[in-house]
Design a protein around this motif. Sequence first.
Motif, PDB file in Angstrom:
ATOM      1  N   HIS A 266       0.826  -1.208   0.000  1.00 36.97           N
ATOM      2  CA  HIS A 266       0.000   0.000   0.000  1.00 36.97           C
ATOM      3  C   HIS A 266       0.860   1.256   0.000  1.00 36.97           C
ATOM      4  N   ARG A 267       1.922   1.255   0.799  1.00 40.15           N
ATOM      5  CA  ARG A 267       2.804   2.419   0.852  1.00 40.15           C
ATOM      6  C   ARG A 267       3.551   2.584  -0.465  1.00 40.15           C
ATOM      7  N   LYS A 268       3.889   1.472  -1.109  1.00 40.95           N
ATOM      8  CA  LYS A 268       4.540   1.561  -2.422  1.00 40.95           C
ATOM      9  C   LYS A 268       3.603   2.182  -3.446  1.00 40.95           C
ATOM     10  N   GLU A 269       2.323   1.849  -3.356  1.00 47.57           N
ATOM     11  CA  GLU A 269       1.347   2.462  -4.262  1.00 47.57           C
ATOM     12  C   GLU A 269       1.258   3.973  -4.024  1.00 47.57           C
ATOM     13  N   LEU A 270       1.310   4.379  -2.732  1.00 47.49           N
ATOM     14  CA  LEU A 270       1.296   5.808  -2.419  1.00 47.49           C
ATOM     15  C   LEU A 270       2.529   6.497  -3.002  1.00 47.49           C
ATOM     16  N   PHE A 271       3.648   5.813  -2.930  1.00 45.35           N
ATOM     17  CA  PHE A 271       4.886   6.377  -3.460  1.00 45.35           C
ATOM     18  C   PHE A 271       4.821   6.504  -4.977  1.00 45.35           C
TER      19      PHE A 271
END
Length: 796
Positions: free
Chosen positions: A488-493
């Motif tokens: 999920h954090r990678k998607e935000l990045f």
Amino acid sequence: DLEKEQLKALKKVVKHFENGLPLENVIQITEILNLCAEKMNEQEAFIEPLCELIKLFGLPFQRKKSADEANYSIEVSQSIAQLGYLMSLPSSKVKIQICKSIVSFYDMELPEKLLPGYQPTHVTYKIQNAEEGELAKVLVLSLAFVENQLTEKLWVLKALQHLSTSETCCGHMVEAQAARRLCLYLNDADPSGELVFRSSDILWNLLESGSKREVVNQLRSLECVHALKELFVDLMRGFRRSSHQLRNDLLVIVTLLAEDAAVLMIESGFAKLLIVLATFTEVKLPHPLVKGFKLAYSYEDFEMKKLLFNIIGILSKNPSAVQLLSENHVMPALLYYVKGNQKPGFRGWSAAHYEELQLHAIAVLASVAPVLLEKYLSCQGNTLLLVFLEWCIGQEPHFGQGNSYHGTSGRSNKLPQMRYSLRTLRSVVALYHDAVITNLCDQGAISQLLDILKYAVDKCEEKEGIVLLEIQADILFILSVLCENDVHRKELFSCEGIDILIPFFKMDPRKLYSGIGYNCLLLSALDCLWSCVIGCDIAEDCFIEKQGIFLLLDLLAVNEKHLYNIILGILVEFSDNPKTPVHMRMWRGKRDQTAANLLIQLWRQEELDLGVKHDQYGKIVDTKKPIATRFQKQQKVIPLSASCPTFAIMEVSESIRAKIYSLFCKLGFEDLPGLSAKDFVTLAIIQRYIDFKIGEVWSEIRAELKEEFRPVTPDERTLKHISEMSEDIGKMVTALQTEVLERQHDHKIQEEEKTYKEITATQIQRERIKKSWENFLARTSSYEALKVRNLIEQKI
């Protein structure tokens, strides 16, 4: 009557040499000094002439020739050293005169008259001989004779103060335990304060010119620490500027001591006093240790504040000081400075002083926060830093001067504040603590850090600098830790991070050699790519669509060995995405180089560095160990436990060959464009890499078994069969390589024959053209030839 005659003779000697001692008479005068010293114990009347003789040593020595200085240097150095030994005499007058004469070495006044035919020695002659005679060491030892005599002790310290300006003398003083002796005298009664001043100055000189390590070791005792603490408390209560300056000088010495003797400082209570003094204005809690003490906001108090912050940073490196730092509110005191200052100056400090204190506090916070993590979280350290970073990129006015060490590149901007805030965040995030990472992500740190990164990149385009490069590298590292192992954090990045990340891989390779941090920045960007993009399908597709694989291959082709491992590792991770092999096949480098050719070149270079044996054509030489490195062949058989990896296994992770093999498994080993015959010879080895590596492991197992015991017959047959199979594979690859080379040879012969035929046909055509031209010339140049030609044509 004899003693009276001796006293008269001494007066005549003193009168005769009142303008200075000739070098040839120095040793005789020294003998007279010793005789007088013996007589003095019986007759006090010899004290005065003894002092007069000692006074002669304070005058310049006289020489007839320039060579006399070197010729008499041994005698002179012994005589000067003898002055130090006379300090054991019970007369205070003699001791003081000895010290006065030594002090005069450094402030030599020429006499009114000179002896006929003589010239004074060089001004440094006595100092050099004092060094050779180890006078400083003798004087330090003589302190034992003046322990209870303040005046004499001050004169000895004055002499030592002058001697300590020499590096050689400092070495001799350290040998005599000068640092420890002086430290224990610091709190002796002295209304003038001269004792503390001279002792601290000598300690400073010893630290600067002597062995710093040895000086600190001499101070590493509870007695010395207590003495330093007692003196510091006394100076802290003083009101004179000189007291404050001495206090700060003492703090520098204590700083050096804190690096090696933190436990002693804690036991003595000195560390607690310093911590409370450093934080009492920020925490505003009454404490008996600083009762009645007030800051005057002078330059001396400003220096003291910086030194105290520095000591906190040093103590934070010692585990025994963690509890003390936690109990005395160090964390809230340092976080007090993590806020934007809207006006010039703050709470009595000038603008420049407050800025320097703020930067120093945040710099120390980077060391303290990781060891006081619970306090950091309870004081909402993440929130304060994120808000402060928002202020750093805001448009609010700032009055920064950028003049201090921590304020580098901070003229009229907030870059230093941003730099040290990010350094603090980095130090905390580097702990990989779930609570810290979750807290940051919940507050939207990923999006905010990307905004700051974009801000730093834009600033760097205007004017590059070490500070901006460090800021970018720290942000990339923090993002790597935050996004690692969380899709999920990678998607935000990936929403905006990939667009910011792509330009880092387009960096001019020449910048890597600039020495200002581009190398570190590129590695941080590659690490961020690995942690923030790989593993998330959306992010991977976005990166590949923006020609990311092409950029990685371009970087790989730059020929930077320290980048090979990480770039190949990233490509291996990306190779699980079906789009990656397609892009790798499409890539073309300089001179139309293909990805397969680039990887094969890297393989050859790696094997050359590892010492893998091949013949001149690249073929396998040793079919039993075709890919074994030089180190593996030299290594003796060492039986290891099952949990320990063998050398063959460790080599897989240390070299790049396994990664190259993995990439070829995705690219395929056939239909690869742009490869020469030599490339196909190397490719045959790459294709069988895993088989060769398995053979190496079994070979190690067999060797280890033979070291311990003999395998049973069935096992021995099996091991032998495995070894033969591995060797057969090597022979098969060798045969394949030979076939490739033969085909190349045949192809070359065919090409040569074809070329020969083309050359022959061309030559025949040239001869025909030449003959036709000659005929044409004959017809046009000769009338008879033209008539013959016309007759032939008519007949035809």
